[in-house]
Write an enzyme that holds these catalytic residues in place. Structure first.
Site, mmCIF file in Angstrom:
data_model
loop_
_atom_site.group_PDB
_atom_site.id
_atom_site.type_symbol
_atom_site.label_atom_id
_atom_site.label_comp_id
_atom_site.label_asym_id
_atom_site.label_seq_id
_atom_site.Cartn_x
_atom_site.Cartn_y
_atom_site.Cartn_z
ATOM 1 N N ASP A 1 36.518 65.901 57.840
ATOM 2 C CA ASP A 1 35.482 65.346 56.953
ATOM 3 C C ASP A 1 34.080 65.758 57.425
ATOM 4 O O ASP A 1 33.157 64.961 57.430
ATOM 5 C CB ASP A 1 35.626 63.821 56.907
ATOM 6 N N TYR B 1 25.133 69.108 56.042
ATOM 7 C CA TYR B 1 26.320 68.325 55.708
ATOM 8 C C TYR B 1 27.330 68.376 56.858
ATOM 9 O O TYR B 1 28.429 68.906 56.727
ATOM 10 C CB TYR B 1 26.931 68.847 54.416
ATOM 11 N N HIS C 1 25.345 58.878 42.632
ATOM 12 C CA HIS C 1 25.606 59.429 43.968
ATOM 13 C C HIS C 1 25.532 60.955 43.945
ATOM 14 O O HIS C 1 24.879 61.569 44.805
ATOM 15 C CB HIS C 1 26.993 58.958 44.433
ATOM 16 N N GLU C 2 26.195 61.578 42.974
ATOM 17 C CA GLU C 2 26.206 63.047 42.926
ATOM 18 C C GLU C 2 24.823 63.594 42.591
ATOM 19 O O GLU C 2 24.396 64.610 43.161
ATOM 20 C CB GLU C 2 27.248 63.531 41.913
ATOM 21 N N HIS D 1 22.672 63.760 45.659
ATOM 22 C CA HIS D 1 22.924 64.899 46.560
ATOM 23 C C HIS D 1 21.955 66.042 46.234
ATOM 24 O O HIS D 1 21.469 66.731 47.139
ATOM 25 C CB HIS D 1 24.363 65.401 46.417
ATOM 26 N N GLU E 1 25.386 61.576 52.857
ATOM 27 C CA GLU E 1 26.283 60.724 52.073
ATOM 28 C C GLU E 1 25.685 59.331 51.863
ATOM 29 O O GLU E 1 25.774 58.753 50.769
ATOM 30 C CB GLU E 1 27.646 60.613 52.753
ATOM 31 N N HIS F 1 31.827 60.934 55.396
ATOM 32 C CA HIS F 1 32.150 59.831 54.492
ATOM 33 C C HIS F 1 32.557 58.570 55.253
ATOM 34 O O HIS F 1 32.696 57.503 54.648
ATOM 35 C CB HIS F 1 33.283 60.213 53.541
#
Length: 283
Positions: free
Chosen positions: A191, A109, A94-95, A98, A118, A196
């Protein structure tokens, strides 16, 4: 200590270290690289062999992981709710994703574009795990971070891509707030506009498409999403509908207009309320 980059412990080709988090990050980044290289011919985050760098043991009892624009950073968790974030291959993938999004579509974002940002990380996080285990779409859990909660938490994972809103229901964390359909879309200032939270909507569309196409998801829906992401046609402020149409175009280009793959993608977006049956029909 929240200092970056930290002390170098292991570099490419080194034998395993004496630190579990270091070795989990090393192996996980290798799996993420393998997905993008073997499935899509992409050489690292930037397509030009950018070194994959990570910092582990960030902060003290730090309950998160993140991409900071040049490296992936992982906390150890507080030990009460969260365990070390390097323990989950889907989180590592996941990271890393990005970074790929930043170097391709550059999705802002915030709001729907942030939720797409995300979502794309969840897609390639899940696909990193599936590719590493040679696991087909129908065998996959579609969970993100299933290894992160301690046994004290009533929950299966951070997120459930197939059934958003069902990943946990815990006395401390509360219940999973992700909507699975546009009728539940959350408008909030927190958020970054719910990035998210609302990512659950495209997550479900993707998994529905992947399951309908079948086989290895990185070769089906994953390839379509990768083509859409890297097509050059996604603006940084793109919303769900714009991205959905890009995936329909990508599916047509890869598999043919009206193909089973394109029909599966369209059906996924219709199921979650992003497209209507008539909106998707002309592509």
């Amino acid at each position: 200590v929240e200092t970056l980059p930290g002390e170098t412990v292991r570099t490419e080709g080194d034998p395993p270290s004496t630190d579990q988090s270091t070795d989990q990050a090393y192996d996980g980044l290798g799996s993420g690289y393998a997905l993008f290289w073997q499935a899509y011919g992409r050489d690292s985050i930037d397509g030009a062999n950018l070194p994959l760098e990570a910092t582990v043991h960030y902060g003290t009892a730090y309950d998160n992981a993140f991409w900071n624009g040049s490296r992936m950073v992982f906390g150890d968790g507080d030990g009460e709710v969260f365990r070390g974030f390097t323990g989950s291959l889907s989180v590592i993938g996941h990271e890393l994703a990005h970074g790929v999004t930043e170097r391709t579509a550059g999705l802002a974002y915030q709001g729907q574009s942030g939720a797409l940002n995300e979502h794309i990380s969840d897609v390639f996080g899940a696909l990193t795990e599936q590719h590493s285990s040679d696991q087909g779409a129908g065998q996959a859990s579609w969970l993100i971070g299933s290894e992160i909660f301690t046994p004290a938490v009533q929950g299966r994972a951070l997120r459930d891509m197939h059934n958003p809103g069902t990943a946990y229901d815990d006395d401390v964390l509360g219940s999973d707030p992700q909507p699975a359909h546009m009728r539940g879309y959350i408008t909030t200032l927190e958020d970054n506009g719910g990035v998210h939270l609302n990512s659950g909507i495209p997550n479900r569309a993707f998994t529905l498409a992947a399951l309908a196409i079948g086989g290895a998801a990185w070769n089906g829906a994953g390839l379509i999403w990768y083509r859409a992401l890297t097509s050059g046609g996604i603006e940084p402020d793109a919303g769900f509908e714009r991205f959905a149409r890009a995936t329909l175009d990508a599916a047509a280009g890869l598999f043919g207009p009206g193909s089973a793959e394109q029909r599966a993608v369209r059906a996924g977006w219709i199921e979650v309320g992003v497209l209507t049956a008539t909106e998707g029909a002309g592509r």
